[in-house]
Design a protein around this motif. Sequence first.
Motif, PDB file in Angstrom:
ATOM      1  N   TRP A  25       0.985  -1.469   0.097  1.00 22.77           N
ATOM      2  CA  TRP A  25       0.026  -0.033  -0.029  1.00 22.77           C
ATOM      3  C   TRP A  25       0.802   1.344   0.057  1.00 22.77           C
ATOM      4  O   TRP A  25       1.867   1.147   0.458  1.00 22.77           O
ATOM      5  CB  TRP A  25      -1.067   0.046   1.131  1.00 22.77           C
ATOM      6  CG  TRP A  25      -0.354   0.221   2.440  1.00 22.77           C
ATOM      7  CD1 TRP A  25       0.279  -0.720   3.207  1.00 22.77           C
ATOM      8  CD2 TRP A  25      -0.226   1.191   3.139  1.00 22.77           C
ATOM      9  NE1 TRP A  25       0.585  -0.363   4.430  1.00 22.77           N
ATOM     10  CE2 TRP A  25       0.454   0.997   4.537  1.00 22.77           C
ATOM     11  CE3 TRP A  25      -0.676   2.431   3.264  1.00 22.77           C
ATOM     12  CZ2 TRP A  25       0.665   1.767   5.614  1.00 22.77           C
ATOM     13  CZ3 TRP A  25      -0.288   3.631   4.342  1.00 22.77           C
ATOM     14  CH2 TRP A  25       0.377   3.062   5.466  1.00 22.77           C
ATOM     15  N   ILE A  26       0.392   2.211  -0.651  1.00 16.76           N
ATOM     16  CA  ILE A  26       1.180   3.529  -0.949  1.00 16.76           C
ATOM     17  C   ILE A  26       0.551   4.374   0.274  1.00 16.76           C
ATOM     18  O   ILE A  26      -0.645   4.467   0.185  1.00 16.76           O
ATOM     19  CB  ILE A  26       0.976   4.088  -2.248  1.00 16.76           C
ATOM     20  CG1 ILE A  26       1.612   3.150  -3.302  1.00 16.76           C
ATOM     21  CG2 ILE A  26       1.887   5.368  -2.261  1.00 16.76           C
ATOM     22  CD1 ILE A  26       1.484   3.286  -4.716  1.00 16.76           C
ATOM     23  N   LYS A  27       1.212   5.003   0.805  1.00 20.16           N
ATOM     24  CA  LYS A  27       0.919   5.951   1.985  1.00 20.16           C
ATOM     25  C   LYS A  27       0.223   7.397   1.159  1.00 20.16           C
ATOM     26  O   LYS A  27       0.961   7.749   0.398  1.00 20.16           O
ATOM     27  CB  LYS A  27       2.109   6.380   2.713  1.00 20.16           C
ATOM     28  CG  LYS A  27       1.756   7.747   3.809  1.00 20.16           C
ATOM     29  CD  LYS A  27       0.244   7.359   4.499  1.00 20.16           C
ATOM     30  CE  LYS A  27      -0.218   8.672   5.239  1.00 20.16           C
ATOM     31  NZ  LYS A  27      -1.380   8.510   6.020  1.00 20.16           N
ATOM     32  N   GLY A  28      -0.807   7.567   1.344  1.00 26.49           N
ATOM     33  CA  GLY A  28      -1.728   8.564   0.577  1.00 26.49           C
ATOM     34  C   GLY A  28      -2.541   8.023  -0.588  1.00 26.49           C
ATOM     35  O   GLY A  28      -3.125   8.902  -1.295  1.00 26.49           O
ATOM     36  N   GLU A  29      -2.663   6.862  -0.800  1.00 24.59           N
ATOM     37  CA  GLU A  29      -3.254   6.315  -1.903  1.00 24.59           C
ATOM     38  C   GLU A  29      -4.876   6.702  -1.900  1.00 24.59           C
ATOM     39  O   GLU A  29      -5.677   6.639  -3.078  1.00 24.59           O
ATOM     40  CB  GLU A  29      -3.297   4.875  -2.265  1.00 24.59           C
ATOM     41  CG  GLU A  29      -3.406   3.887  -1.076  1.00 24.59           C
ATOM     42  CD  GLU A  29      -3.028   2.527  -1.324  1.00 24.59           C
ATOM     43  OE1 GLU A  29      -2.404   2.129  -2.238  1.00 24.59           O
ATOM     44  OE2 GLU A  29      -3.266   1.897  -0.307  1.00 24.59           O
ATOM     45  N   SER A  30      -5.305   6.558  -0.740  1.00 26.90           N
ATOM     46  CA  SER A  30      -6.549   7.278  -0.499  1.00 26.90           C
ATOM     47  C   SER A  30      -6.736   8.654  -0.088  1.00 26.90           C
ATOM     48  O   SER A  30      -7.685   9.172  -0.430  1.00 26.90           O
ATOM     49  CB  SER A  30      -7.170   6.346   0.581  1.00 26.90           C
ATOM     50  OG  SER A  30      -7.190   5.013   0.456  1.00 26.90           O
ATOM     51  N   SER A  31      -5.976   9.086   0.948  1.00 29.71           N
ATOM     52  CA  SER A  31      -5.855  10.484   1.354  1.00 29.71           C
ATOM     53  C   SER A  31      -5.434  11.629   0.452  1.00 29.71           C
ATOM     54  O   SER A  31      -5.573  12.785   0.430  1.00 29.71           O
ATOM     55  CB  SER A  31      -5.539  10.662   2.708  1.00 29.71           C
ATOM     56  OG  SER A  31      -3.936  10.466   2.733  1.00 29.71           O
ATOM     57  N   MET A  32      -4.499  11.197  -0.414  1.00 30.24           N
ATOM     58  CA  MET A  32      -3.586  11.876  -1.321  1.00 30.24           C
ATOM     59  C   MET A  32      -2.470  12.342  -0.585  1.00 30.24           C
ATOM     60  O   MET A  32      -1.794  13.614  -1.164  1.00 30.24           O
ATOM     61  CB  MET A  32      -4.547  12.970  -2.295  1.00 30.24           C
ATOM     62  CG  MET A  32      -5.567  12.353  -3.106  1.00 30.24           C
ATOM     63  SD  MET A  32      -5.018  10.927  -4.105  1.00 30.24           S
ATOM     64  CE  MET A  32      -3.917  11.795  -5.270  1.00 30.24           C
ATOM     65  N   ASN A  33      -2.421  12.207   0.695  1.00 34.17           N
ATOM     66  CA  ASN A  33      -1.178  12.818   1.436  1.00 34.17           C
ATOM     67  C   ASN A  33      -0.019  12.068   1.433  1.00 34.17           C
ATOM     68  O   ASN A  33       0.227  11.237   2.353  1.00 34.17           O
ATOM     69  CB  ASN A  33      -1.707  12.855   2.932  1.00 34.17           C
ATOM     70  CG  ASN A  33      -2.688  13.928   3.218  1.00 34.17           C
ATOM     71  OD1 ASN A  33      -2.770  14.944   2.480  1.00 34.17           O
ATOM     72  ND2 ASN A  33      -3.586  13.978   4.264  1.00 34.17           N
ATOM     73  N   PHE A  34       0.438  12.021   0.156  1.00 30.68           N
ATOM     74  CA  PHE A  34       1.715  10.865   0.074  1.00 30.68           C
ATOM     75  C   PHE A  34       2.982  11.552   0.555  1.00 30.68           C
ATOM     76  O   PHE A  34       3.112  12.822   1.088  1.00 30.68           O
ATOM     77  CB  PHE A  34       1.850  11.173  -1.552  1.00 30.68           C
ATOM     78  CG  PHE A  34       0.951  10.408  -2.374  1.00 30.68           C
ATOM     79  CD1 PHE A  34       0.753   9.230  -2.505  1.00 30.68           C
ATOM     80  CD2 PHE A  34      -0.015  11.275  -3.253  1.00 30.68           C
ATOM     81  CE1 PHE A  34      -0.056   8.455  -3.393  1.00 30.68           C
ATOM     82  CE2 PHE A  34      -0.961  10.752  -4.015  1.00 30.68           C
ATOM     83  CZ  PHE A  34      -0.923   9.369  -4.102  1.00 30.68           C
ATOM     84  N   ILE A  35       3.891  10.736   0.921  1.00 29.01           N
ATOM     85  CA  ILE A  35       4.935  11.058   1.464  1.00 29.01           C
ATOM     86  C   ILE A  35       6.187  11.065   0.245  1.00 29.01           C
ATOM     87  O   ILE A  35       6.224  10.029  -0.272  1.00 29.01           O
ATOM     88  CB  ILE A  35       5.387  10.110   2.700  1.00 29.01           C
ATOM     89  CG1 ILE A  35       4.589  10.500   3.652  1.00 29.01           C
ATOM     90  CG2 ILE A  35       7.181  10.527   3.084  1.00 29.01           C
ATOM     91  CD1 ILE A  35       4.842   9.486   5.037  1.00 29.01           C
ATOM     92  N   ASN A  36       6.691  12.109  -0.146  1.00 31.42           N
ATOM     93  CA  ASN A  36       7.303  11.889  -1.552  1.00 31.42           C
ATOM     94  C   ASN A  36       8.872  11.705  -0.735  1.00 31.42           C
ATOM     95  O   ASN A  36       9.471  12.662  -0.092  1.00 31.42           O
ATOM     96  CB  ASN A  36       7.392  13.498  -2.183  1.00 31.42           C
ATOM     97  CG  ASN A  36       5.753  13.691  -2.473  1.00 31.42           C
ATOM     98  OD1 ASN A  36       5.480  13.176  -3.320  1.00 31.42           O
ATOM     99  ND2 ASN A  36       5.300  14.632  -1.845  1.00 31.42           N
TER     100      ASN A  36
END
Length: 288
Positions: A117-128
Amino acid sequence: MASFMHSLSLQSLKVYPGGHSFSSGRKYPTRILEKNKPCIVSACTPKLHKDLPLASPEVGMLLDSVKWDEKGLAVAIAQNVDTGAILMQGFVNRDALATTISSRKATFYSRSRSQLWIKGESSMNFINIHDVFLDCDRDSIIYLGTPDGPTCHTGAETCYYTSAFDFLKNSQVGESKMALTTLYSLESTISQRKAELAEPQIGKPSWTKRLLTDDKLLCSKIREEADELCRTLEEKEDKSRTASEMADVLYHAMVLLGLRGVKAEEVLQVLRQRFSQSGVEEKESRKP
């Protein structure tokens, strides 16, 4: 650790799905796998020279060097590259780490769902992701990056906002408190003093409040403290004196930032962006 990561030229890694198996018996150069070598950790994104396919020896070395547990997992901690704040902790497997390197988005492995799972895939708060570090034992990983928004599912900036010491003092304490380093604790205090200006003033105002309400006084103090800092060099004063004067400069400058509504994180972002640029180039790029 950092020298190992930088030597792999991770910035432009191309990672492809499938075929994620590498021989753990591969022999690697001793100089690359050496542990506990002192190194400088840089917050800027490494400059890399070429694309590396997943099947390249370098990528294999990286993935094979991690001490995965019996379930093929390792702990991964996401940290803000500018503030140093610990954002969250998760678990990763080989695919998650490879995906993180390729996509530059913090990717973890869900033990409950048995999938990436990608952090932010639902909230769009990604960690770049700016860089990835392995600890000395190769069983813990740091994702160093910039969050697009709050990291915690509660809406908090980070997942760490419960002080154990505060809880021990009062288990019913309801107010959350971020785990702040010294610089950001100072910024938080200045922000609080600024907010208190809207309330009726009782008694003598604090020095910070006086500075916040008097632009001329604040600017004069910054100039005064900057001059005193320079004099510690010119007059060859003790190093502790230099540290003390720098603390004064930093404090007063932080008050000015607070007054202007500029966060320290914004300043650090500007500094990080300048790491890969010469001073001459940076000045020429400024708008007139």
